[in-house]
Design an enzyme around this catalytic site. Structure first.
Site, short mmCIF file in Angstrom:
data_model
loop_
_atom_site.label_atom_id
_atom_site.label_comp_id
_atom_site.label_asym_id
_atom_site.label_seq_id
_atom_site.Cartn_x
_atom_site.Cartn_y
_atom_site.Cartn_z
N LYS A 230 0.85 -1.20 0.00
CA LYS A 230 0.00 0.00 0.00
C LYS A 230 0.88 1.25 0.00
O LYS A 230 0.65 2.19 -0.75
CB LYS A 230 -0.92 0.00 1.23
CG LYS A 230 -2.08 -0.99 1.12
CD LYS A 230 -2.80 -1.19 2.45
CE LYS A 230 -3.80 -2.34 2.34
NZ LYS A 230 -4.42 -2.73 3.61
N GLN B 256 -4.50 -1.74 10.01
CA GLN B 256 -4.40 -3.04 9.36
C GLN B 256 -4.92 -4.16 10.26
O GLN B 256 -4.59 -4.22 11.44
CB GLN B 256 -2.93 -3.30 8.95
CG GLN B 256 -2.70 -4.55 8.14
CD GLN B 256 -3.29 -4.48 6.73
OE1 GLN B 256 -3.56 -3.42 6.20
NE2 GLN B 256 -3.52 -5.63 6.13
N ASP C 116 -10.96 2.57 4.40
CA ASP C 116 -11.22 1.13 4.27
C ASP C 116 -12.72 0.87 4.07
O ASP C 116 -13.11 -0.21 3.62
CB ASP C 116 -10.82 0.42 5.58
CG ASP C 116 -9.53 -0.36 5.47
OD1 ASP C 116 -9.15 -0.74 4.34
OD2 ASP C 116 -8.90 -0.59 6.52
#
Ligand code: GUN
Length: 294
Positions: A52, A96, A119
């Site tokens: 990412k 994460q 997200d």
């Protein structure tokens, strides 16, 4: 059969994002800023976060990673989330997953400001998506919708069968495909581990979205001639034919199903490459305040 090439589609979108970010910076404005918070040293999470960060930087985004020790307390992580929520130079951030067991992941997800939740995991974003308000969409469903759009695949009035009911893939796909949008406007059946006559239902599908987490679960005998097949699965299999010693497989038995499908997304190179692009698309939207306009 036409292959749905997620890799080249993702590369095309990356070029588009890169141009847009370059234009922002050329205009003397700061670049969009994505932050990833990584707790502990799970190797898979390290790889995801690294990828990412690398992609974000390549496209001109500012990208930072907050690395916290595996023994970070929930309270400390919540303080980091609060800090990022209030940092005006951070447009979007992710924590994460998975998190260490002593941390309640739901509590952390819900502490993220929905306006920075790139997200799309916060209940506010999932709820907004459900009633058709602008929202950050989770990366995988967003990537699939983008592939259907860019390949101009007809979904209106079609029978779409979604295999799997997870919060971040199956359930959002069910909602997005049934909404009055393009792509969308499909009749959706969601199948899961307790579904009866699963094979018969899948066989009646015009569009199959396989996110059931079982290697090569969808076989040719379950697929109608001409169906569109989207494979969300990722499974590693030992192989002596690859340099790494591993081969990736999906939820679909590609070799046999591709002979019947009109369109099919492969693994690797299908849905996977679209997910990072989705995250960066969301970050750019956050920067431009396109989703929450107040
Ligand atoms: N772990 C695996 N995939 C994801 C993702 O898309 N977002 C976050 N936050 N964690 C993940």
């Amino acid at each position: 059969m036409q292959l749905i090439d997620g890799k080249s589609t993702a590369n095309k979108i990356k070029e588009e994002l890169k141009e847009e970010v370059a234009a922002i910076v050329d205009n003397d404005q700061r670049a969009p800023h994505l932050v990833a918070v990584l707790v502990g040293d799970d190797p898979a999470s390290e790889t995801y976060v690294g990828s990412k960060e690398k992609n974000a930087k390549k496209l001109g985004f500012t990208s930072s990673v907050y690395r916290l020790d595996a023994d970070t307390t929930e309270e400390e992580l919540l303080k980091t989330v609060d800090f990022l929520n209030n940092d005006p130079e951070v447009d979007g951030f992710i924590v994460q997953l998975p998190l260490p067991e002593h941390i309640n992941a739901d509590k952390v997800t819900q502490a993220i400001d929905p306006k920075k939740d790139v997200d799309g995991f916060h209940p506010v974003n999932l709820g907004r998506m459900m009633i058709g308000l602008p929202a950050y969409l989770p990366a995988t469903p967003n990537g699939i919708m983008e592939l259907l759009k860019r390949y101009d695949i007809e979904t209106e009035g079609k029978h779409c069968v979604v295999l799997g009911r997870s919060n971040i893939v199956g359930t959002p796909m069910n909602i997005l495909m049934s909404r009055k949008t393009k792509p969308g406007n499909a009749t959706v059946t969601m199948c899961h581990s307790r579904t009866q006559n699963l094979k018969g239902i899948v066989k009646s599908a015009d569009i199959i979205i396989a996110a059931i987490g079982k290697k090569e679960f969808v076989t040719a005998d379950m697929v109608k001639e001409g169906a569109v097949v989207i494979d969300v699965g990722i499974h590693r299999e030992k192989s002596d034919k690859t340099k790494s010693g591993w081969k990736l497989k999906g939820d679909v038995a590609f070799d046999e199903v591709s002979k019947k499908a009109s369109y099919i997304s492969p693994v690797p190179g299908g849905v996977g490459p679209m997910t990072i692009v989705s995250l960066l698309m969301n970050t750019l939207k956050a920067y431009k305040k396109e989703v929450y306009t107040d």
